[in-house]
Write an enzyme that holds these catalytic residues in place. Structure first.
Site, PDB file in Angstrom:
ATOM      1  N   LYS A   1      42.337  52.970  50.544  1.00 44.03           N
ATOM      2  CA  LYS A   1      42.338  53.475  51.917  1.00 44.03           C
ATOM      3  C   LYS A   1      42.484  52.362  52.939  1.00 44.03           C
ATOM      4  O   LYS A   1      42.931  52.597  54.066  1.00 44.03           O
ATOM      5  CB  LYS A   1      41.037  54.238  52.184  1.00 44.03           C
ATOM      6  CG  LYS A   1      39.777  53.376  52.103  1.00 44.03           C
ATOM      7  CD  LYS A   1      38.509  54.147  52.341  1.00 44.03           C
ATOM      8  CE  LYS A   1      38.123  54.967  51.143  1.00 44.03           C
ATOM      9  NZ  LYS A   1      37.748  54.153  49.955  1.00 44.03           N
TER      10      LYS A   1
ATOM     11  N   GLU B   1      34.089  47.966  45.032  1.00 46.42           N
ATOM     12  CA  GLU B   1      35.187  48.613  45.751  1.00 46.42           C
ATOM     13  C   GLU B   1      35.556  47.843  47.021  1.00 46.42           C
ATOM     14  O   GLU B   1      35.479  48.365  48.132  1.00 46.42           O
ATOM     15  CB  GLU B   1      34.801  50.050  46.111  1.00 46.42           C
ATOM     16  CG  GLU B   1      34.459  50.913  44.910  1.00 46.42           C
ATOM     17  CD  GLU B   1      33.840  52.248  45.301  1.00 46.42           C
ATOM     18  OE1 GLU B   1      33.705  52.514  46.525  1.00 46.42           O
ATOM     19  OE2 GLU B   1      33.476  53.024  44.400  1.00 46.42           O
TER      20      GLU B   1
ATOM     21  N   HIS C   1      26.934  52.277  48.185  1.00 46.82           N
ATOM     22  CA  HIS C   1      27.681  51.489  49.177  1.00 46.82           C
ATOM     23  C   HIS C   1      26.704  51.101  50.277  1.00 46.82           C
ATOM     24  O   HIS C   1      26.083  51.963  50.890  1.00 46.82           O
ATOM     25  CB  HIS C   1      28.838  52.303  49.759  1.00 46.82           C
ATOM     26  CG  HIS C   1      29.915  51.474  50.404  1.00 46.82           C
ATOM     27  ND1 HIS C   1      29.660  50.606  51.447  1.00 46.82           N
ATOM     28  CD2 HIS C   1      31.247  51.377  50.150  1.00 46.82           C
ATOM     29  CE1 HIS C   1      30.793  50.014  51.805  1.00 46.82           C
ATOM     30  NE2 HIS C   1      31.762  50.455  51.035  1.00 46.82           N
TER      31      HIS C   1
END
Length: 439
Positions: A69, A272, A197
Site C-alpha cells: 500500500k 511489514e 502493529h
C-alpha cells in the site's frame, strides 16, 4: 532474467558515474525543450537496495514483507521480489499486482483483518493462504470462502507513542484472543500465528518490546494450535530525520525476540515495513505555474517581510509525508522567504505546506522534493483532471549487477528443484496407478 530487463520496464541505468540529481536535471532540460512541464518522480533503486542490506544487518531474524500500500511502483516491487522480500497485501488488486511482478503466493500475507468475500476467494484461487483476522465474523467468512487458510490473529497493542495510531481500527484485545481461538477451532480453521502493529512512525522503541511480550502471552494460550509465526508489523522510520533511529528500534526488537521468542523456538518472524523502504528512495520534481507575493509584518526586521504563495502542477497528496525537504535549483546563498505551496486543484485543502523557507521562485521554475516515496503515489488522484506524476526508475550498474546475480541464483535453485519435483510427482503417480490396478 526478463523480470528485471531494464529496457522492458523503463529502468534507467546511471552509466559513467551518473547521479540521481544529474538524471533529474537532464530530465528537466528534456521536458523544457519539449515545452512540457508535467511533474515526475525519480525512484532510486540503489536506495531500496541499501535499505534491504541495512535491514538484513540489523534484523537478521526478521523477514520483511513489504507493505504494498505504501508505493506500488512496478520497478520497486520487482526489485524487492528479486531481493527475496515478502509482500503485505491488503486487497485482491495488490495480490494480483505482486503476483504479476514476480512474487510467489507463499511470500504474501493478506494482512487486512476485514476482507470482502470475493477477495478471500481470489486469494484462495491464487494459492495465497496466509491472512489475518481480529473478529468472529471474519472467521465465519474465511471458513466459508477459504477453509484451508493459515490464519494470523492480529492483536491490539500500545501505540500511544506513534504519530498515527492504527489500533483504533484494527486488532483484537489480548483478553479476547482466547474466545477467538476457540471459535477458530470450532470452525475447523488453522491459526498459525499472531500479528500486531505499534502504529505509524513509532517514537518509542519500547513499544515493540511490550507488543512482543503481549504476543508471547497469546502464544502461551494457543489452545492447541501449533503457532509458528510472529508478525511484528511496521512503524519503522524511513529517514534519518526522524528522532528515533531504525538501528535503535532494531536493537530493542532483537533483545525482546531473544527473550520471548529465542532462535531455537521454531517461530518464524516477519514484519511489514513500507515507509522504511520507500521514503528516501523517491524525489519529486514539480513546476511552479503561479505565484503571489504578499507582505506581512515582520517585527524582527522592523518592517515588512514577503510571503510567497506558489502553485505547483503536482496532484500527489503530500499530506502523508512525515519528513521531506524542498530544494530549488538555485544558489545556496539566495535569500529565503516564508513560502506557502499549493497543489494545482480547486480544492482549498490541496496545500503541500503552509510555511517553509525558500528562495524566491519564478513561474516556470522547478522545485524538487526529497523523501517523497511513502504514501504519496498510492493516495494520489486525477481530481480536476490533473494527471498523476510519471515515475522514472534509476539504478547504478553495480546495484543492477547485484540484482541480476540474486535473480540468477533464484533461477538456478528453481532449475535444480523443478526436475526433482517432477520425479517425485511421477513416482507418486506410479504408486497410485499400481494401487488402483491392484484393486
Amino acid at each position: 532474467m526478463a523480470a528485471l530487463d531494464p529496457k522492458r520496464y523503463d529502468i534507467n541505468i546511471l552509466e559513467n558515474g551518473g547521479t540521481v540529481r544529474e538524471f533529474i536535471d537532464k530530465k528537466i532540460d528534456e521536458l523544457s525543450l519539449a515545452d512540457c512541464s508535467e511533474p515526475f518522480h525519480v525512484a532510486d533503486l540503489d536506495d531500496v537496495y541499501k535499505k534491504h542490506l541495512t535491514w538484513s544487518e540489523n534484523l537478521p531474524r526478521v523477514t520483511p514483507f513489504y507493505a504494498v500500500k505504501c508505493n506500488t511502483t512496478p520497478a520497486v516491487i520487482r526489485t524487492l521480489s528479486a531481493l527475496g522480500t515478502g509482500f503485505d497485501c491488503a486487497s485482491k488488486a495488490e495480490i494480483e499486482l505482486v503476483l504479476s511482478l514476480g512474487a510467489t503466493p507463499d511470500r504474501i500475507i493478506y494482512a487486512h483483518t476485514t476482507k470482502p468475500e470475493a477477495h478471500i476467494k481470489y486469494a484462495r484461487a491464487r494459492g495465497v493462504h496466509m491472512m489475518t483476522f481480529d473478529n468472529q465474523d471474519e472467521l465465519t467468512k474465511i471458513a466459508r470462502c477459504h477453509p484451508s487458510a493459515k490464519l494470523v490473529l492480529r492483536i491490539t497493542v500500545d501505540d500511544s507513542s506513534s504519530l498515527r495510531r492504527l489500533n483504533l481500527k484494527f486488532g483484537a484485545r489480548p483478553a479476547a484472543a482466547g474466545g477467538l481461538l476457540r471459535r477458530a477451532g470450532e470452525l475447523g480453521l488453522d491459526v498459525v500465528g499472531v500479528s500486531f502493529h505499534v502504529g505509524c512512525m513509532c517514537s518509542d522503541s519500547r513499544a515493540y518490546r511490550r507488543a512482543i511480550a503481549d504476543a508471547r502471552h497469546v502464544f502461551n494460550t494457543a489452545m492447541g494450535f501449533q503457532m509458528s509465526l510472529l508478525d511484528i508489523g511496521g512503524g519503522f522510520p524511513g529517514s534519518d530525520n526522524f528522532p528515533l533511529k531504525f538501528e535503535e528500534i532494531a536493537e530493542c526488537i532483537n533483545v525482546a525476540l531473544d527473550e520471548f521468542f529465542p532462535p531455537d523456538c521454531g517461530v518464524q518472524i516477519i514484519a511489514e515495513p513500507g515507509r522504511y523502504f520507500m521514503e528516501t528512495a523517491f524525489t519529486l520534481a514539480v513546476n511552479v505555474f503561479a505565484k503571489t507575493v504578499t507582505m506581512e509584518d515582520a517585527a524582527e526586521h522592523n518592517g515588512k517581510d514577503a510571503v510567497l504563495t506558489m502553485e505547483t502542477n503536482e496532484n500527489t497528496s503530500l499530506s502523508c509525508l512525515i519528513s521531506w525537504q524542498l530544494l530549488k535549483r538555485c544558489r545556496s546563498r539566495e535569500r529565503r522567504y516564508r513560502s506557502v505551496i499549493w497543489g494545482p486543484t480547486c480544492d482549498s485543502m490541496d496545500r503541500l505546506t503552509d510555511s517553509c523557507l525558500l528562495p524566491e521562485l519564478q513561474v516556470g521554475e522547478w522545485l524538487l522534493m526529497d523523501a517523497t516515496g511513502a504514501y504519496t503515489l498510492s493516495v494520489s488522484s486525477n481530481f480536476n483532471g490533473f494527471e498523476r506524476a510519471t515515475v522514472f526508475s534509476v539504478v547504478t550498474p553495480e546495484t543492477w549487477r547485484a540484482l541480476i546475480l540474486l535473480l540468477e541464483q533464484t533461477l538456478n535453485t528453481m532449475n535444480f528443484y523443478c526436475p526433482v519435483l517432477l520425479i517425485l510427482f511421477c513416482f507418486c503417480f506410479l504408486l497410485l496407478f499400481n494401487r488402483f490396478n491392484c484393486i
